[in-house]
Design an enzyme around this catalytic site. Structure first.
Site, short mmCIF file in Angstrom:
data_model
loop_
_atom_site.label_atom_id
_atom_site.label_comp_id
_atom_site.label_asym_id
_atom_site.label_seq_id
_atom_site.Cartn_x
_atom_site.Cartn_y
_atom_site.Cartn_z
N GLY A 8 6.44 -8.58 4.64
CA GLY A 8 6.47 -7.30 5.35
C GLY A 8 5.52 -7.38 6.52
N TYR B 240 2.58 -0.77 7.71
CA TYR B 240 1.82 0.23 6.97
C TYR B 240 1.07 1.19 7.90
CZ TYR B 240 3.12 -3.27 3.60
OH TYR B 240 3.86 -4.18 2.87
N ARG C 62 -4.89 3.36 7.40
CA ARG C 62 -5.40 2.10 6.87
C ARG C 62 -6.93 1.97 6.91
NH1 ARG C 62 -4.57 -2.34 8.08
NH2 ARG C 62 -4.19 -3.17 6.04
N GLU D 137 9.58 -12.37 0.65
CA GLU D 137 9.59 -10.92 0.89
C GLU D 137 8.46 -10.52 1.84
OE1 GLU D 137 8.96 -9.36 -3.03
OE2 GLU D 137 10.98 -9.87 -3.73
N CYS E 135 -10.42 17.07 10.19
CA CYS E 135 -11.66 17.61 9.64
C CYS E 135 -12.10 16.87 8.38
CB CYS E 135 -11.46 19.08 9.33
SG CYS E 135 -10.83 19.96 10.76
N GLU E 136 -12.36 15.61 8.52
CA GLU E 136 -12.90 14.79 7.42
C GLU E 136 -13.71 13.67 8.05
OE1 GLU E 136 -10.55 13.23 4.33
OE2 GLU E 136 -9.17 14.93 4.29
C1 LIG Z 1 4.80 -4.61 -0.49
C2 LIG Z 1 5.60 -5.69 -1.08
C3 LIG Z 1 5.94 -6.80 -0.30
C4 LIG Z 1 5.45 -7.00 1.12
O1 LIG Z 1 4.09 -7.19 1.18
P1 LIG Z 1 3.45 -7.68 2.58
O2 LIG Z 1 2.01 -7.82 2.29
O3 LIG Z 1 3.73 -6.61 3.58
O4 LIG Z 1 4.10 -8.95 2.94
C5 LIG Z 1 6.75 -7.76 -0.87
N1 LIG Z 1 7.19 -7.66 -2.14
C6 LIG Z 1 6.87 -6.61 -2.92
C7 LIG Z 1 7.39 -6.54 -4.31
C8 LIG Z 1 6.07 -5.59 -2.42
O5 LIG Z 1 5.73 -4.56 -3.20
#
Ligand SMILES: *Cc1c(COP(=O)(O)O)cnc(C)c1O
Length: 421
Positions: free
Chosen positions: A277, A373, A314, A275, A344-345
């Site tokens: 991202g 992100y 971030r 998974e 303004c922070e």
């Molecule tokens: C956010 C998330 C990801 C992806 O995380 P990355 O750091 O972007 O790879 C994968 N699985 C779950 C369950 C998540 O919450």
């Protein structure tokens, strides 16, 4: 691989000059490289050649339809955490048989939607969620394929806000309870236990916590099989980190990662689900911003740019380091700047005491490694317009989310009857 390189002293995104896009779109804006996304995807895929693999892109990192569609075309599935994300994934052409659903608080409506679509798998995180899903699946006359998300109580050694695999985190079933909950699940109608999953955190740069966690879950899978469960899937989660500071960071190499996975879980002969991202899209994006003023403060020199914390949170939220470079390369002697936005922070700071060549107002800078992100976490704080997203492919570019108008933003509010006369 860097897809934002200087040519003749000017930064290009693949084969387009960044300044040409800035002239066309106006600053600030997010700029993504298709080739970078493709490169990262194939690196990961090729590394896992020896295993039965499904890459489910963690859509929450960047939900732009053009980005999801780019990954869908490469064969990616999706990891979603809400009905909205599932709709985005389906809309971008990802088949429901490649979508897994994560998250600690899936609602009845969300479960119903996902079941009706024929989702591949729910990653279940608790007993109450299990019972709820069983009830809904039974009513709908469907069977939900589930994995349990295991909380392995392992420290991912990353920022506290993105660490998710320790016993004090809200995520997953404590590893010591997994066998019990699996026994429960096998008695419930509408539920088919197919595997285990985990996700221990984000921006992980060390293989050791992964190995520790996978070893623990691999043992659980063996135990479950001994107890008669038919376990066919092992979802390893995401979290592979990227180089934010390209000169100094040493992220995990996909080949090393795959080798470790083969060694630790290969013997189980499960389908492996990843998974990722950030790994797929993080380095594929830059934020292009214009310097509004250069201000000599009491003790610092401030580069005040037209992007702000509402566009990229971030640095203020995770203390994230992002490299910031001018679009026109300069070899002039470096100076120290604080790079800040207009909000303004005092938290609206992208970098402090950063070495950069001298920069003047109206010049363009790129904040790097913001493909994940970035845009997804933006807001209209200070009534600043959400900034456009642009996708480059070779020598072409397209605005894939336009800048809204002020009337569109203000028009979202509605006055009650007693104020509208
Ligand atoms: C956010 C998330 C990801 C992806 O995380 P990355 O750091 O972007 O790879 C994968 N699985 C779950 C369950 C998540 O919450």
């Amino acid at each position: 691989m860097n897809f934002f390189e200087y040519r003749d002293g000017e930064m290009c995104a693949e084969n387009v000059k960044v300044s040409d896009i800035a002239n066309d779109v106006g600053t600030p804006f997010y700029l993504y490289s298709s080739a970078s996304i493709g490169y990262q995807f194939s690196q990961l895929k090729n590394a896992f050649n020896n295993l039965d693999l499904l890459i489910c892109y963690a859509v929450k990192a960047n939900t732009n339809q053009a980005v999801i569609k780019t990954l869908a075309a490469l064969g990616a599935g999706a990891d979603v955490v809400s009905e909205g994300e599932m709709r985005r994934a389906l809309n971008a052409g990802i088949s429901p048989e490649k979508i897994v659903y994560s998250g600690v608080a899936k609602t009845i409506l969300e479960m119903t939607f996902a079941l009706n679509q024929g989702i591949y798998q729910f990653n279940v995180e608790s007993g109450p969620e299990l019972y709820q899903l069983s009830e809904i699946a039974s009513v709908l006359g469907k069977t939900a394929n589930i994995t349990f998300r295991v909380n392995p109580d392992v420290d991912a050694k990353t920022h506290a806000k993105i660490s998710t695999g320790k016993s004090e985190n809200k995520f997953g079933v404590p590893w010591t309870n997994v066998r019990k909950i699996c026994a429960k699940a096998s008695e419930l109608p509408g539920i088919k236990l197919v595997g285990l999953d985990l996700h221990i955190g984000s921006q992980i740069t060390d293989l050791q916590p992964y190995e520790e966690a996978y070893t623990r879950v691999a043992e659980l899978i063996q135990d479950l099989r001994t107890e008669g469960h038919e376990i066919t899937r092992f979802d390893l989660g995401g979290g592979i980190g990227i180089a934010h500071d390209e000169d100094n960071d040493q992220p995990i190499h996909p080949t090393e990662y795959a080798k470790m996975v083969e060694r630790v879980v290969g013997h189980l002969d499960c389908q492996i689900i990843l998974e990722p991202g950030r790994y797929l899209v993080g380095n594929a994006g830059i934020l292009v911003s214009k310097v509004v003023y250069v201000k000599e403060g009491g003790s610092r020199k401030f580069l005040i740019v037209d992007a702000a914390m509402n566009d990229l949170i971030r640095p203020s939220m995770y203390d994230a380091y992002h490299s910031i470079v001018p679009i026109i390369r300069s070899d002039d002697k470096r100076e120290l700047y604080d790079v800040v936005g207009p909000v303004c922070e005092s938290g609206d700071t992208f970098a402090t005491n950063r070495q950069m060549p001298p920069i003047k107002s109206d010049e363009l800078v790129a904040i790097r490694s913001v493909g994940a992100y970035g845009a997804v976490m933006s807001s209209t704080y200070n009534t600043r317009l959400l900034i456009p997203e642009v996708l480059v492919k070779d020598n072409k570019f397209a605005v894939v989310r336009p800048r809204p108008t002020y009337n569109e933003i203000i028009g979202l509010d509605k006055l009650p009857s007693w104020l509208s006369e």
